[in-house]
Scaffold this motif. Structure first.
Motif, mmCIF file in Angstrom:
data_model
loop_
_atom_site.group_PDB
_atom_site.id
_atom_site.type_symbol
_atom_site.label_atom_id
_atom_site.label_comp_id
_atom_site.label_asym_id
_atom_site.label_seq_id
_atom_site.Cartn_x
_atom_site.Cartn_y
_atom_site.Cartn_z
ATOM 1 N N ASN A 45 0.836 -1.200 0.000
ATOM 2 C CA ASN A 45 0.000 0.000 0.000
ATOM 3 C C ASN A 45 0.880 1.263 0.000
ATOM 4 N N ALA A 46 1.906 1.249 -0.815
ATOM 5 C CA ALA A 46 2.873 2.346 -0.874
ATOM 6 C C ALA A 46 2.307 3.543 -1.622
ATOM 7 N N ALA A 47 2.687 4.724 -1.172
ATOM 8 C CA ALA A 47 2.325 5.964 -1.861
ATOM 9 C C ALA A 47 3.474 6.446 -2.733
ATOM 10 N N ALA A 48 4.682 6.022 -2.380
ATOM 11 C CA ALA A 48 5.878 6.428 -3.123
ATOM 12 C C ALA A 48 6.921 5.339 -2.966
ATOM 13 N N LEU A 49 7.925 5.400 -3.824
ATOM 14 C CA LEU A 49 9.039 4.473 -3.658
ATOM 15 C C LEU A 49 10.315 5.039 -4.239
ATOM 16 N N ILE A 50 11.389 4.464 -3.779
ATOM 17 C CA ILE A 50 12.719 4.735 -4.314
ATOM 18 C C ILE A 50 13.217 3.403 -4.842
ATOM 19 N N ILE A 51 13.668 3.402 -6.072
ATOM 20 C CA ILE A 51 14.217 2.183 -6.653
ATOM 21 C C ILE A 51 15.730 2.310 -6.684
ATOM 22 N N ALA A 52 16.397 1.184 -6.617
ATOM 23 C CA ALA A 52 17.857 1.211 -6.606
ATOM 24 C C ALA A 52 18.398 -0.124 -7.091
ATOM 25 N N HIS A 53 19.560 -0.055 -7.683
ATOM 26 C CA HIS A 53 20.289 -1.275 -8.017
ATOM 27 C C HIS A 53 21.777 -0.958 -8.005
ATOM 28 N N ASN A 54 22.565 -2.008 -8.002
ATOM 29 C CA ASN A 54 24.009 -1.823 -7.975
ATOM 30 C C ASN A 54 24.624 -2.170 -9.333
ATOM 31 N N HIS A 55 25.798 -1.638 -9.559
ATOM 32 C CA HIS A 55 26.631 -2.001 -10.698
ATOM 33 C C HIS A 55 27.916 -2.602 -10.125
ATOM 34 N N PRO A 56 28.040 -3.928 -10.145
ATOM 35 C CA PRO A 56 29.233 -4.557 -9.572
ATOM 36 C C PRO A 56 30.543 -4.076 -10.197
ATOM 37 N N SER A 57 30.469 -3.520 -11.396
ATOM 38 C CA SER A 57 31.670 -2.990 -12.050
ATOM 39 C C SER A 57 32.228 -1.783 -11.305
ATOM 40 N N GLY A 58 31.398 -1.147 -10.475
ATOM 41 C CA GLY A 58 31.825 0.042 -9.756
ATOM 42 C C GLY A 58 31.474 1.334 -10.477
ATOM 43 N N ILE A 59 31.082 1.243 -11.735
ATOM 44 C CA ILE A 59 30.723 2.424 -12.517
ATOM 45 C C ILE A 59 29.237 2.698 -12.307
ATOM 46 N N SER A 60 28.934 3.845 -11.732
ATOM 47 C CA SER A 60 27.539 4.106 -11.369
ATOM 48 C C SER A 60 26.749 4.879 -12.414
ATOM 49 N N ASP A 61 27.355 5.211 -13.540
ATOM 50 C CA ASP A 61 26.621 5.915 -14.596
ATOM 51 C C ASP A 61 25.514 5.021 -15.141
ATOM 52 N N PRO A 62 24.328 5.585 -15.400
ATOM 53 C CA PRO A 62 23.215 4.765 -15.891
ATOM 54 C C PRO A 62 23.418 4.339 -17.353
ATOM 55 N N SER A 63 23.041 3.111 -17.633
ATOM 56 C CA SER A 63 23.053 2.619 -19.006
ATOM 57 C C SER A 63 21.749 3.030 -19.679
ATOM 58 N N GLN A 64 21.658 2.802 -20.963
ATOM 59 C CA GLN A 64 20.410 3.071 -21.673
ATOM 60 C C GLN A 64 19.292 2.189 -21.120
ATOM 61 N N ALA A 65 19.626 0.938 -20.793
ATOM 62 C CA ALA A 65 18.630 0.031 -20.215
ATOM 63 C C ALA A 65 18.133 0.556 -18.868
ATOM 64 N N ASP A 66 19.022 1.159 -18.073
ATOM 65 C CA ASP A 66 18.616 1.750 -16.785
ATOM 66 C C ASP A 66 17.630 2.889 -17.008
ATOM 67 N N ARG A 67 17.885 3.705 -18.002
ATOM 68 C CA ARG A 67 16.997 4.829 -18.307
ATOM 69 C C ARG A 67 15.633 4.336 -18.780
ATOM 70 N N VAL A 68 15.644 3.297 -19.613
ATOM 71 C CA VAL A 68 14.388 2.755 -20.156
ATOM 72 C C VAL A 68 13.538 2.142 -19.051
ATOM 73 N N ILE A 69 14.150 1.312 -18.176
ATOM 74 C CA ILE A 69 13.353 0.666 -17.129
ATOM 75 C C ILE A 69 12.839 1.692 -16.133
ATOM 76 N N THR A 70 13.599 2.742 -15.880
ATOM 77 C CA THR A 70 13.127 3.799 -14.975
ATOM 78 C C THR A 70 11.883 4.461 -15.549
ATOM 79 N N ALA A 71 11.905 4.773 -16.832
ATOM 80 C CA ALA A 71 10.739 5.395 -17.480
ATOM 81 C C ALA A 71 9.535 4.451 -17.451
ATOM 82 N N LYS A 72 9.770 3.167 -17.716
ATOM 83 C CA LYS A 72 8.674 2.189 -17.696
ATOM 84 C C LYS A 72 8.071 2.059 -16.297
ATOM 85 N N LEU A 73 8.933 2.001 -15.292
ATOM 86 C CA LEU A 73 8.438 1.887 -13.914
ATOM 87 C C LEU A 73 7.663 3.122 -13.501
ATOM 88 N N LYS A 74 8.188 4.281 -13.843
ATOM 89 C CA LYS A 74 7.506 5.530 -13.494
ATOM 90 C C LYS A 74 6.119 5.576 -14.137
#
Length: 157
Positions: free
Chosen positions: A99-128
């Motif tokens: 019964n959430a009103a809001a959420l924060i999503i998160a994931h890790n990049h084991p490579s250590g590079i935290s810049d978002p990939s194109q896939a990260d941008r796409v899934i964020t838009a889909k989830l939103k």
């Protein structure tokens, strides 16, 4: 060197297990049910504590009420060293379950590079988009690497 207070109120040098235990205590205090997330940095620090140790991708959702108090923090998906499949349907189901009103999503990049990939941008838009249909706000998407990348801070939400 790190020192911690022992049971006798005297300080002693901390070993690795002590540091891990203290980090878990901090995480539990900040993500305990009903705790309000009062700043993005508080959420960012706790999510980093949760995701940094993994050697494979892990996707978590931090479910919040209207006052941004924590309802739950769930690991919804696990992947490999360079990717995880994320299904919007499952995120929507979990949001309804809590019964959430809001959420924060998160994931890790084991490579250590935290810049978002194109896939990260796409899934964020889909989830939103999917969550907007049930009136759940996506407040941020964090990517944990050597640093923590915030979609909201970079104007991507």
């Amino acid at each position: 060197m790190l020192y911690i207070r022992g049971t006798n109120n005297r300080y002693r040098m901390a070993d690795e297990q002590d540091v891990i235990f203290e980090a878990i205590q901090i995480y539990n205090r900040n993500f305990s049910r009903g705790e309000a997330l009062t700043s993005p940095d508080k959420a960012k620090d706790c999510i980093k504590l949760k995701l940094a140790p993994y050697e494979h991708e892990v996707f978590v959702c931090l479910f919040l009420d209207n006052q941004h108090r924590v309802i739950a923090c769930d690991e919804l998906f696990r992947g490999t060293i360079d990717g995880a499949s994320v299904y919007p349907r499952e995120v929507v189901k979990a949001s309804l379950h809590y019964n959430a009103a809001a959420l924060i999503i998160a994931h890790n990049h084991p490579s250590g590079i935290s810049d978002p990939s194109q896939a990260d941008r796409v899934i964020t838009a889909k989830l939103k988009e999917a969550l907007a249909l049930i009136d759940v706000r996506v407040l941020d998407h964090f990517i944990v690497g050597e640093t923590v990348y915030s979609f909201a801070e970079h104007g991507l939400l």
